[in-house]
Design a protein around this motif. Structure first.
Motif, PDB file in Angstrom:
ATOM      1  N   ALA A  68      -8.834   2.064  -1.854  1.00  0.00           N
ATOM      2  CA  ALA A  68     -10.163   2.397  -2.374  1.00  0.00           C
ATOM      3  C   ALA A  68     -11.068   2.885  -1.250  1.00  0.00           C
ATOM      4  CB  ALA A  68     -10.775   1.180  -3.065  1.00  0.00           C
TER       5      ALA A  68
ATOM      6  N   ILE B 183       2.451   1.719  -3.481  1.00  0.00           N
ATOM      7  CA  ILE B 183       1.479   2.224  -4.447  1.00  0.00           C
ATOM      8  C   ILE B 183       1.208   3.705  -4.191  1.00  0.00           C
ATOM      9  CG2 ILE B 183      -0.909   2.047  -5.247  1.00  0.00           C
ATOM     10  CD1 ILE B 183      -0.768  -0.952  -4.652  1.00  0.00           C
TER      11      ILE B 183
ATOM     12  N   VAL C 240      -1.735  -7.766  -2.989  1.00  0.00           N
ATOM     13  CA  VAL C 240      -1.992  -6.536  -3.745  1.00  0.00           C
ATOM     14  C   VAL C 240      -3.452  -6.131  -3.614  1.00  0.00           C
ATOM     15  CG1 VAL C 240      -2.090  -5.535  -6.055  1.00  0.00           C
ATOM     16  CG2 VAL C 240      -0.120  -6.906  -5.378  1.00  0.00           C
ATOM     17  N   ARG C 241      -4.350  -7.108  -3.705  1.00  0.00           N
ATOM     18  CA  ARG C 241      -5.777  -6.801  -3.622  1.00  0.00           C
ATOM     19  C   ARG C 241      -6.119  -6.164  -2.275  1.00  0.00           C
ATOM     20  NH1 ARG C 241      -7.722 -11.585  -4.538  1.00  0.00           N
ATOM     21  NH2 ARG C 241      -7.709 -11.251  -6.796  1.00  0.00           N
TER      22      ARG C 241
ATOM     23  N   GLU D  62      -3.957  -6.049 -10.868  1.00  0.00           N
ATOM     24  CA  GLU D  62      -3.436  -6.700  -9.664  1.00  0.00           C
ATOM     25  C   GLU D  62      -2.355  -7.711 -10.029  1.00  0.00           C
ATOM     26  OE1 GLU D  62      -6.750  -8.359  -7.622  1.00  0.00           O
ATOM     27  OE2 GLU D  62      -7.600  -6.416  -7.064  1.00  0.00           O
TER      28      GLU D  62
ATOM     29  N   LYS E 160       0.845  -1.205   0.000  1.00  0.00           N
ATOM     30  CA  LYS E 160       0.000   0.000   0.000  1.00  0.00           C
ATOM     31  C   LYS E 160       0.878   1.252   0.000  1.00  0.00           C
ATOM     32  CE  LYS E 160      -3.293   2.462   2.968  1.00  0.00           C
ATOM     33  NZ  LYS E 160      -3.998   2.439   4.273  1.00  0.00           N
TER      34      LYS E 160
ATOM     35  N   ILE F  71      -4.984  -2.570  -2.312  1.00  0.00           N
ATOM     36  CA  ILE F  71      -5.855  -1.750  -3.154  1.00  0.00           C
ATOM     37  C   ILE F  71      -7.205  -1.530  -2.475  1.00  0.00           C
ATOM     38  CG2 ILE F  71      -7.148  -1.730  -5.328  1.00  0.00           C
ATOM     39  CD1 ILE F  71      -4.705  -2.950  -6.664  1.00  0.00           C
ATOM     40  N   ASP F  72      -7.709  -2.552  -1.797  1.00  0.00           N
ATOM     41  CA  ASP F  72      -8.975  -2.415  -1.078  1.00  0.00           C
ATOM     42  C   ASP F  72      -8.906  -1.261  -0.083  1.00  0.00           C
ATOM     43  OD1 ASP F  72     -10.251  -4.445  -2.404  1.00  0.00           O
ATOM     44  OD2 ASP F  72      -9.879  -5.965  -0.866  1.00  0.00           O
TER      45      ASP F  72
ATOM     46  N   LEU G 120      -8.125   5.387  -4.604  1.00  0.00           N
ATOM     47  CA  LEU G 120      -8.359   4.628  -5.824  1.00  0.00           C
ATOM     48  C   LEU G 120      -9.856   4.348  -5.956  1.00  0.00           C
ATOM     49  CD1 LEU G 120      -5.463   1.985  -5.620  1.00  0.00           C
ATOM     50  CD2 LEU G 120      -5.503   4.076  -6.992  1.00  0.00           C
TER      51      LEU G 120
ATOM     52  N   THR H 256      -9.018  -0.639 -11.968  1.00  0.00           N
ATOM     53  CA  THR H 256      -8.881   0.284 -10.835  1.00  0.00           C
ATOM     54  C   THR H 256      -8.243   1.573 -11.326  1.00  0.00           C
ATOM     55  OG1 THR H 256      -8.630  -1.581  -9.305  1.00  0.00           O
ATOM     56  CG2 THR H 256      -7.951   0.581  -8.513  1.00  0.00           C
TER      57      THR H 256
ATOM     58  N   ARG I 152     -12.473   1.499  -7.798  1.00  0.00           N
ATOM     59  CA  ARG I 152     -12.668   0.274  -8.568  1.00  0.00           C
ATOM     60  C   ARG I 152     -13.869   0.449  -9.503  1.00  0.00           C
ATOM     61  NH1 ARG I 152      -9.808  -4.121  -7.054  1.00  0.00           N
ATOM     62  NH2 ARG I 152      -8.969  -4.292  -4.929  1.00  0.00           N
TER      63      ARG I 152
END
Length: 255
Positions: free
Chosen positions: A72, A32, A64-65, A50, A29, A68-69, A77, A85, A79
């Motif tokens: 978001a 990113i 990675v998911r 991803e 995280k 990203i969660d 970010l 994304t 989705r």
């Protein structure tokens, strides 16, 4: 571009009892976020899949998911089902008013016409410098505006911005503005507001504010003091607003 991860934690010995590293998904995280801050992916643009990010960082797709969660959830970010994304942007309608919590008693919330009253550069007063983490006397930009609902003024905003990051922002530019203010900050000055802290209290309208809001002096108002941050937890905007809640209420969602 590759980004190295810290070495694995020891799995035995005293050090294993007190891990010194954050969970792996938190490290991803952070990497990113660094790419977002550095402008590798611009607002509104898609980020790699991803699978691609997992290969880049040499971690599992699930790690990675999870990263990203969280990004978001924090509105960094967005989705889009079937599309991927994307980097969140203040240009999106549902994001434009994320920081405006004033809702009319009747009718739809949305864009509120505004009138800019003043825009000037000056040396930062002590309280502004403290809020924006500047040295006292550093240049700042002060913007004053009114927001309207059904042709009546509802919000009186005093906005203070770190001067070094908003060179070129003038009264003339604001008078031409048709987009939301945060969209302008993002597109023309490269400053994206990603989170804010607010302090709210009840106050009585003073003579000057009462005149601008077209209410009797002493009318109860909601005072909303907001400090907005960009990447790196850096404060770049301090806003003090007076809200007339005669026909509106302040709405927040708790989760």
């Amino acid at each position: 571009m590759s980004s190295a991860l810290p070495s694995p934690e020891p799995t035995s010995g005293p050090a294993a009892m007190a891990p010194s590293f954050s969970p792996l998904y938190q490290q991803i995280k952070a990497l990113i976020t660094q790419s977002l801050q550095g402008g590798e992916w611009k607002p509104g643009e898609p980020i790699p899949s991803e699978t691609e990010l997992a290969a880049r960082f040499k971690v599992s797709q699930g790690t990675v998911r999870k990263a990203i969660d969280e990004l978001a959830t924090e509105n960094l970010l967005v989705r889009r089902q079937g599309k991927g994304t994307f980097v969140a942007t203040h240009a999106e309608e549902k994001v434009q008013f994320r920081f405006l919590r004033l809702i009319p008693d009747e009718g739809e919330a949305g864009n509120m016409p505004r009138r800019f009253l003043d825009c000037r550069r000056l040396r930062a007063p002590a309280d502004v410098a403290k809020a924006l983490e500047l040295r006292s006397g550093e240049p700042v930009l002060q913007v004053r505006r009114l927001l309207y609902f059904r042709e009546r003024p509802v919000v009186l905003d005093d906005i203070w911005l770190a001067g070094a990051q908003f060179k070129g922002l003038t009264a003339e530019r604001l008078s031409e503005l048709r987009a939301p203010l945060y969209r302008l900050f993002e597109s023309e000055f490269g400053v994206r507001m990603i989170r804010a802290e607010e302090k709210i209290r009840a106050v009585a309208a003073s003579g000057a504010s009462a005149e601008l809001l077209e209410v009797p002096a002493g009318t109860p108002l909601l005072s909303v003091e907001r400090l907005s941050y960009t990447y790196g937890n850096k404060p770049v905007e301090w806003r003090r607003g007076l809200y007339d809640t005669t026909t509106h209420f302040y709405r927040n969602e708790l989760s």
